[in-house]
Motif scaffolding. Structure first.
Motif, short mmCIF file in Angstrom:
data_model
loop_
_atom_site.label_atom_id
_atom_site.label_comp_id
_atom_site.label_asym_id
_atom_site.label_seq_id
_atom_site.Cartn_x
_atom_site.Cartn_y
_atom_site.Cartn_z
N TYR A 56 0.88 -1.18 0.13
CA TYR A 56 0.11 0.07 -0.17
C TYR A 56 0.91 1.38 -0.07
O TYR A 56 1.60 1.44 0.79
N TYR A 57 0.78 2.03 -1.13
CA TYR A 57 1.64 3.32 -1.24
C TYR A 57 0.93 4.41 -0.81
O TYR A 57 -0.48 4.58 -0.82
N GLN A 58 1.71 5.38 -0.10
CA GLN A 58 0.94 6.59 0.33
C GLN A 58 1.29 7.56 -0.84
O GLN A 58 2.01 7.53 -1.74
N ARG A 59 0.57 8.79 -0.65
CA ARG A 59 0.73 9.84 -1.54
C ARG A 59 2.19 10.29 -1.91
O ARG A 59 2.51 10.60 -3.18
N GLN A 60 2.91 10.48 -0.92
CA GLN A 60 4.43 10.74 -1.13
C GLN A 60 5.14 9.78 -1.93
O GLN A 60 6.09 9.94 -2.60
N ASP A 61 4.76 8.57 -1.85
CA ASP A 61 5.30 7.37 -2.53
C ASP A 61 5.02 7.60 -4.09
O ASP A 61 5.88 7.53 -4.87
N VAL A 62 3.73 7.86 -4.37
CA VAL A 62 3.40 8.27 -5.56
C VAL A 62 4.07 9.58 -6.26
O VAL A 62 4.21 9.15 -7.55
N ILE A 63 4.19 10.42 -5.64
CA ILE A 63 5.01 11.57 -6.21
C ILE A 63 6.33 11.23 -6.29
O ILE A 63 7.04 11.61 -7.50
N MET A 64 6.97 10.42 -5.41
CA MET A 64 8.29 9.90 -5.66
C MET A 64 8.57 9.12 -6.86
O MET A 64 9.38 9.29 -7.53
N GLN A 100 6.36 18.31 -10.06
CA GLN A 100 5.32 17.19 -9.91
C GLN A 100 4.26 17.87 -9.11
O GLN A 100 3.22 17.52 -9.27
N LEU A 101 4.99 18.55 -7.93
CA LEU A 101 3.93 18.83 -6.99
C LEU A 101 3.13 19.95 -7.55
O LEU A 101 1.73 20.02 -7.25
N ILE A 102 3.83 21.13 -8.29
CA ILE A 102 2.77 22.04 -8.89
C ILE A 102 1.81 21.48 -9.99
O ILE A 102 0.61 21.93 -9.80
#
Length: 119
Positions: A56-64, A100-102
């Motif tokens: 189970y991945y978290q949001r920061q994992d998806v961004i990474m 990515q964040l933007i």
């Protein structure tokens, strides 16, 4: 051969806490076996493993993952080069991560605008 594609075309990350490997695969346009391989190569990727060894991945994992994908597929880095880029002194100011964040924030704000227009 790796096929480059534009991260701008990736879907917005939903406002969930956890994502399955299948969901992350679709969100990042990367096959599940590649995600499992990247977990071994990049220490930053640490999905939570639950019963049956399900990831189970978290949001920061998806961004990474999107950042890693951009380094490898769009910018032409090798695995070793991408690893150095992510762990180097300038990793905190990495333009790719900011970008990515933007893009994610813009997509989320556009979704909010659509909801507000409908009401």
């Amino acid at each position: 051969m790796l096929e480059p594609s534009n991260n701008n075309e990736l879907p917005a990350i939903p406002g969930k806490r956890y994502f399955t490997i299948g969901e992350v695969s679709e969100l990042c346009d990367v096959k599940p076996h590649v995600l499992r391989y990247w977990e071994q190569e990049f220490t930053q990727l640490k999905p939570v493993k639950r019963r049956g060894n399900r990831r189970y991945y978290q949001r920061q994992d998806v961004i990474m993952i999107r950042q890693i994908r951009s380094l490898l597929y769009d910018q032409g880095y090798t695995i070793g080069g991408a690893r150095l880029k992510l762990t180097g002194d300038d990793a905190q100011e990495d333009v790719t991560k900011s970008s990515q964040l933007i893009h994610q924030m813009i997509a989320e704000l556009e979704e909010v605008l659509l909801v507000l227009k409908d009401h």
